[in-house]
Design an enzyme around this catalytic site. Sequence first.
Site, short mmCIF file in Angstrom:
data_model
loop_
_atom_site.label_atom_id
_atom_site.label_comp_id
_atom_site.label_asym_id
_atom_site.label_seq_id
_atom_site.Cartn_x
_atom_site.Cartn_y
_atom_site.Cartn_z
N GLU A 132 -24.30 64.07 -27.46
CA GLU A 132 -24.82 63.02 -26.58
C GLU A 132 -24.46 61.67 -27.19
O GLU A 132 -24.42 61.53 -28.42
CB GLU A 132 -26.34 63.13 -26.50
N VAL A 133 -24.24 60.68 -26.33
CA VAL A 133 -23.89 59.36 -26.84
C VAL A 133 -24.85 58.30 -26.27
O VAL A 133 -25.01 58.20 -25.06
CB VAL A 133 -22.42 59.01 -26.49
N ASP B 273 -5.27 64.79 -27.09
CA ASP B 273 -6.11 64.95 -25.90
C ASP B 273 -6.32 63.57 -25.26
O ASP B 273 -7.43 63.22 -24.88
CB ASP B 273 -7.46 65.56 -26.31
N LEU B 274 -5.21 62.86 -25.12
CA LEU B 274 -5.34 61.46 -24.74
C LEU B 274 -5.36 61.25 -23.23
O LEU B 274 -4.45 60.66 -22.67
CB LEU B 274 -4.23 60.63 -25.39
N GLY C 253 -23.08 58.29 -22.41
CA GLY C 253 -22.05 59.30 -22.20
C GLY C 253 -22.42 60.61 -22.85
O GLY C 253 -23.42 60.72 -23.56
N GLU C 254 -21.59 61.58 -22.58
CA GLU C 254 -21.82 62.89 -23.19
C GLU C 254 -20.51 63.62 -23.30
O GLU C 254 -19.55 63.36 -22.57
CB GLU C 254 -22.82 63.70 -22.36
N ALA D 48 -18.87 67.71 -24.70
CA ALA D 48 -19.29 69.09 -24.90
C ALA D 48 -20.02 69.23 -26.23
O ALA D 48 -20.84 70.12 -26.42
CB ALA D 48 -18.08 70.00 -24.87
N1 LIG Z 1 -17.53 53.92 -29.37
C1 LIG Z 1 -17.90 54.17 -28.12
N2 LIG Z 1 -18.20 53.14 -27.29
C2 LIG Z 1 -18.56 53.34 -26.00
N3 LIG Z 1 -18.70 54.57 -25.45
C3 LIG Z 1 -18.42 55.64 -26.22
C4 LIG Z 1 -18.01 55.51 -27.59
N4 LIG Z 1 -17.80 56.74 -28.09
C5 LIG Z 1 -18.07 57.61 -27.10
N5 LIG Z 1 -18.43 56.95 -25.97
C6 LIG Z 1 -18.81 57.55 -24.66
O1 LIG Z 1 -19.30 58.86 -24.86
C7 LIG Z 1 -18.49 59.83 -24.18
C8 LIG Z 1 -18.39 61.10 -25.03
O2 LIG Z 1 -17.81 60.78 -26.29
P1 LIG Z 1 -16.73 61.71 -26.98
O3 LIG Z 1 -15.56 61.83 -26.08
O4 LIG Z 1 -16.46 61.16 -28.33
O5 LIG Z 1 -17.54 63.09 -27.05
P2 LIG Z 1 -17.05 64.60 -27.28
O6 LIG Z 1 -18.27 65.45 -27.36
O7 LIG Z 1 -16.14 64.65 -28.45
O8 LIG Z 1 -16.25 64.91 -25.96
P3 LIG Z 1 -15.41 66.22 -25.56
O9 LIG Z 1 -16.22 66.94 -24.54
O10 LIG Z 1 -14.14 65.67 -24.95
O11 LIG Z 1 -15.15 66.98 -26.81
C9 LIG Z 1 -17.16 59.11 -23.95
O12 LIG Z 1 -16.49 59.61 -22.83
C10 LIG Z 1 -17.58 57.67 -23.77
O13 LIG Z 1 -18.00 57.44 -22.43
#
Ligand SMILES: Nc1ncnc2c1ncn2[C@@H]1O[C@H](COP(=O)(O)OP(=O)(O)OP(=O)(O)O)[C@@H](O)[C@H]1O
Length: 503
Positions: free
Chosen positions: A240-241, A386-387, A234-235, A237
């Site tokens: 990267e995840v 932001d749920l 996932g990602e 803004a």
């Molecule tokens: N603990 C987790 N387990 C599985 N997938 C996860 C986990 N944490 C994050 N992800 C994946 O990564 C994506 C991005 O994570 P997250 O929403 O925390 O990022 P962000 O950069 O804070 O996002 P935003 O753009 O909303 O600020 C999530 O939508 C999800 O698909």
Amino acid sequence: MDKSSGDEIWEDSFDKLLDPRPQQSNLNIIKKNVRLSYNIDTSVENSSHSIKGCSPKSCNRSVSISTPNYNHLGKDLFNCGLSPINRLQLDGFEDTTEKCNADKDAEPNTKKRGLIVPSKNQIDTFSKFSNQTNKVACASNQSNKIVGVVLKPGKWRKSLNIFRQTQISVLNESKKLESRNSVCQDRKSIFLNGLNKQNVISQQDFYKYCNQGKPLKFNAAYSQYKMLKTHKIGEGAYGEVFRYTPNRKGCKNDLVLKIIPIEGSIEVNGEKQKNFSQIWPEIIITKKLSSIQGFANIEKVSTVKGKYPQHFVKLWKRYDDEKGSENDHPGLFGENQLFVVLELHFAGSDMSNVIFLNSEQSFYALQQIILTLAVGEEDYQFEHRDLHWGNILIKSTTKKHICFKFNNTDLIVDSKGVNITIIDYTLSRITIDECCYFNDLSNDEELFQASGDYQFDIYRMMRNELKKPRLPNLENARFHGSYSEWPDFLATFTTIIGIDKRH
Ligand SMILES: Nc1ncnc2c1ncn2[C@@H]1O[C@H](COP(=O)(O)OP(=O)(O)OP(=O)(O)O)[C@@H](O)[C@H]1O
């Protein structure tokens, strides 16, 4: 649903599940006046029933609502271009039902990943009106419809950034917007009743918190030999995840790494990088909530420095090839780049990608979400803020029950095979030891101008709620935006589960 009205005919097992549960009502977890489901079950799809006392006119909804809830009560059932009911249509969105007359001569909207870019006419209208009012009226539309930035439901920040990038010349025409952008991009964490010096977290304090004296070498700390089956999942803004299986004995859970660049001068994904102080609330919130059932479980936080390791770059490219990334290529980071890495337990797929097996499963997932929020609010005055369904993760479980501790009372909910986790506390608020941590959303003017989904109406409604006169103390801040969000959330949620025929 009013049972005396003879409407039981429309009730199905799902509605029955929504009867207030005495135990939770007594604990004030489920408010007695929470609106019940509008019977968005498969049984209603071919019907055109209405609910007593809630005809479209009597519902008294704001004209600015882009996804009127009452639409699914009358003959317009499932016929709203902006409704999540037509979620699948949103990717290539064409609003045929509520087009502004002013759009007739407009050039076609440019479509960019995740973003529905407004036409030139819409933007002109937006710029013209945004200086006067925060509701952007569409000249020829009597209903005062919001036509600001039209965003895809779910994760909105990236869409907003793309909008800023692609429409920069138009935005430059409006000085006011320009200055709002700069304020917005320099978002600051604010401590409600903290001292000024508490606003700044030094690098050394941050490292100390991570049990480090200095940043670790990125490549060594997260070398590919320590990680098995790594892939990008996932990602956001901000980062990267990646998911991986730790290459060490006794580690049962798959972990995810959320890698967030910080303190650098280059913009990433259209945002200024956060500094240590700005990322601090998210870290504190994640750590604090980690022990509560339903919130992301964190293993550790670390700070690393250096170029993005090659194995992560390869995985990033693979994801980009297969799914398309909206983020910048991580090759842009240099030797001196700092990153904060959150190591979290893998918690499943986000709800927009999950198909529930039956209505019971979705109902108990909702119960888990509500109880998670209730415990977070009770223990730390937590508000997510932001749920959307992209921030609710769902994982299958073999546990029969999920246990919550609300105010020293054990509450046990059937799992029905699913375990939910609420993630992404970037915009959240928490109070720990009388100190309140949150990001100031009020500078994000465009967010409150956005349309495209009922989600964005909720942001406006919440802001209006918060504008109501109140005393500037924590007790009051806590009261606003608490369980009051639930009726709308519940309605949205039940809409969502109904639409996708997930049962
Ligand atoms: N603990 C987790 N387990 C599985 N997938 C996860 C986990 N944490 C994050 N992800 C994946 O990564 C994506 C991005 O994570 P997250 O929403 O925390 O990022 P962000 O950069 O804070 O996002 P935003 O753009 O909303 O600020 C999530 O939508 C999800 O698909």
